[in-house]
Design a protein around this motif. Structure first.
Motif, PDB file in Angstrom:
ATOM      1  N   ASP A 165      52.491  65.417  81.625  1.00  0.00           N
ATOM      2  CA  ASP A 165      51.802  64.532  80.609  1.00  0.00           C
ATOM      3  C   ASP A 165      50.573  65.320  79.676  1.00  0.00           C
ATOM      4  N   PRO A 166      50.819  65.454  78.844  1.00  0.00           N
ATOM      5  CA  PRO A 166      49.477  66.245  77.351  1.00  0.00           C
ATOM      6  C   PRO A 166      48.148  65.735  78.395  1.00  0.00           C
ATOM      7  N   ASP A 212      43.034  71.637  82.219  1.00  0.00           N
ATOM      8  CA  ASP A 212      43.609  72.653  82.891  1.00  0.00           C
ATOM      9  C   ASP A 212      42.470  73.180  81.486  1.00  0.00           C
ATOM     10  N   ALA A 213      42.708  73.577  80.572  1.00  0.00           N
ATOM     11  CA  ALA A 213      41.779  73.809  79.414  1.00  0.00           C
ATOM     12  C   ALA A 213      40.259  73.540  79.774  1.00  0.00           C
ATOM     13  N   ALA A 233      47.411  60.935  94.054  1.00  0.00           N
ATOM     14  CA  ALA A 233      48.811  60.488  93.947  1.00  0.00           C
ATOM     15  C   ALA A 233      49.091  62.017  93.519  1.00  0.00           C
ATOM     16  N   GLY A 234      49.036  62.408  92.014  1.00  0.00           N
ATOM     17  CA  GLY A 234      49.387  63.959  91.808  1.00  0.00           C
ATOM     18  C   GLY A 234      48.875  65.226  92.622  1.00  0.00           C
ATOM     19  N   ALA A 235      47.533  65.069  93.643  1.00  0.00           N
ATOM     20  CA  ALA A 235      46.611  66.277  93.657  1.00  0.00           C
ATOM     21  C   ALA A 235      48.031  66.841  95.026  1.00  0.00           C
ATOM     22  N   VAL A 245      40.642  59.847  91.046  1.00  0.00           N
ATOM     23  CA  VAL A 245      40.563  61.597  90.846  1.00  0.00           C
ATOM     24  C   VAL A 245      41.991  61.313  89.792  1.00  0.00           C
ATOM     25  N   VAL A 246      41.651  61.799  88.688  1.00  0.00           N
ATOM     26  CA  VAL A 246      42.608  61.951  87.258  1.00  0.00           C
ATOM     27  C   VAL A 246      43.195  62.981  87.418  1.00  0.00           C
ATOM     28  N   TRP A 247      44.278  63.450  88.198  1.00  0.00           N
ATOM     29  CA  TRP A 247      45.428  64.315  88.375  1.00  0.00           C
ATOM     30  C   TRP A 247      46.712  64.473  87.319  1.00  0.00           C
ATOM     31  N   PRO A 248      46.045  64.384  85.762  1.00  0.00           N
ATOM     32  CA  PRO A 248      48.059  64.347  86.011  1.00  0.00           C
ATOM     33  C   PRO A 248      49.201  64.389  85.983  1.00  0.00           C
ATOM     34  N   LYS A 249      50.558  64.229  86.529  1.00  0.00           N
ATOM     35  CA  LYS A 249      51.743  64.614  86.639  1.00  0.00           C
ATOM     36  C   LYS A 249      51.704  65.692  85.551  1.00  0.00           C
TER      37      LYS A 249
END
Length: 130
Positions: free
Chosen positions: A109-110, A116-117, A67-69, A102-106
Motif C-alpha cells: 500500500d503506498p 514509515d517515513a 488487522a494489518g498490525a 489504527v491506520v496500519w496499511p498492508k
C-alpha cells in the motif's frame, strides 16, 4: 538502571488521574477525550503501566485495532518487528463510539511508505455519535 523514561511516562499518565480527581483544579466536564501517546503499553513492554491501567479503567477505551498490525492493538512498530500499543484515545464514560481503528496499511500500500517515513507510530482514530 534508573528507569527514568519509564518513570516519566508513568508520571505523565498519573497527571491525567490528578486532573480527573480534581486535585489540580476543576475536573473536566463530560464529554471529553484524552488523546495522546503515553509511550507506554498497558500490558507489555518495560514500562510502569500502573497509572495507565488505572486511567483506562476510569475512562472508556474503544481499543482501536487493525488487522494489518503485528498485534491488532499495536500502534508502534519496533525494530525487532514486534509492536506495542503506545498511542490511544480514551473517552469519558457515556460517549457513544461507532468505530475505531489504527491506520496500519498492508505491504504494498503506498500509504505504508509515507507512514514509515513520518514515524514508527501509527495514527489512531475513533468515530463517535453526536
Amino acid at each position: 538502571p534508573e528507569a527514568r523514561n519509564g518513570r516519566r511516562n508513568a508520571d505523565e499518565t498519573a497527571l491525567w488521574l490528578h486532573l480527573l480527581d480534581g486535585t489540580l483544579g476543576p475536573p473536566p466536564q463530560a464529554p471529553f477525550a484524552v488523546i495522546g501517546m503515553p509511550n507506554l503499553d498497558p500490558e507489555r513492554g518495560d514500562g510502569l503501566p500502573g497509572p495507565l491501567r488505572t486511567l483506562i479503567a476510569r475512562l472508556q477505551d474503544p481499543k482501536p485495532a487493525s488487522a494489518g498490525a503485528p498485534d491488532p492493538l499495536d500502534t508502534l512498530r519496533l525494530k525487532s518487528g514486534k509492536g506495542l500499543r503506545s498511542d490511544m484515545i480514551l473517552l469519558s464514560p457515556g460517549v457513544k463510539v461507532t468505530g475505531a481503528g489504527v491506520v496500519w496499511p498492508k505491504p504494498g500500500d503506498p500509504l505504508l511508505q509515507t507512514l514509515d517515513a513520518a514515524s514508527t507510530h501509527r495514527p489512531v482514530w475513533v468515530t463517535i455519535a453526536p
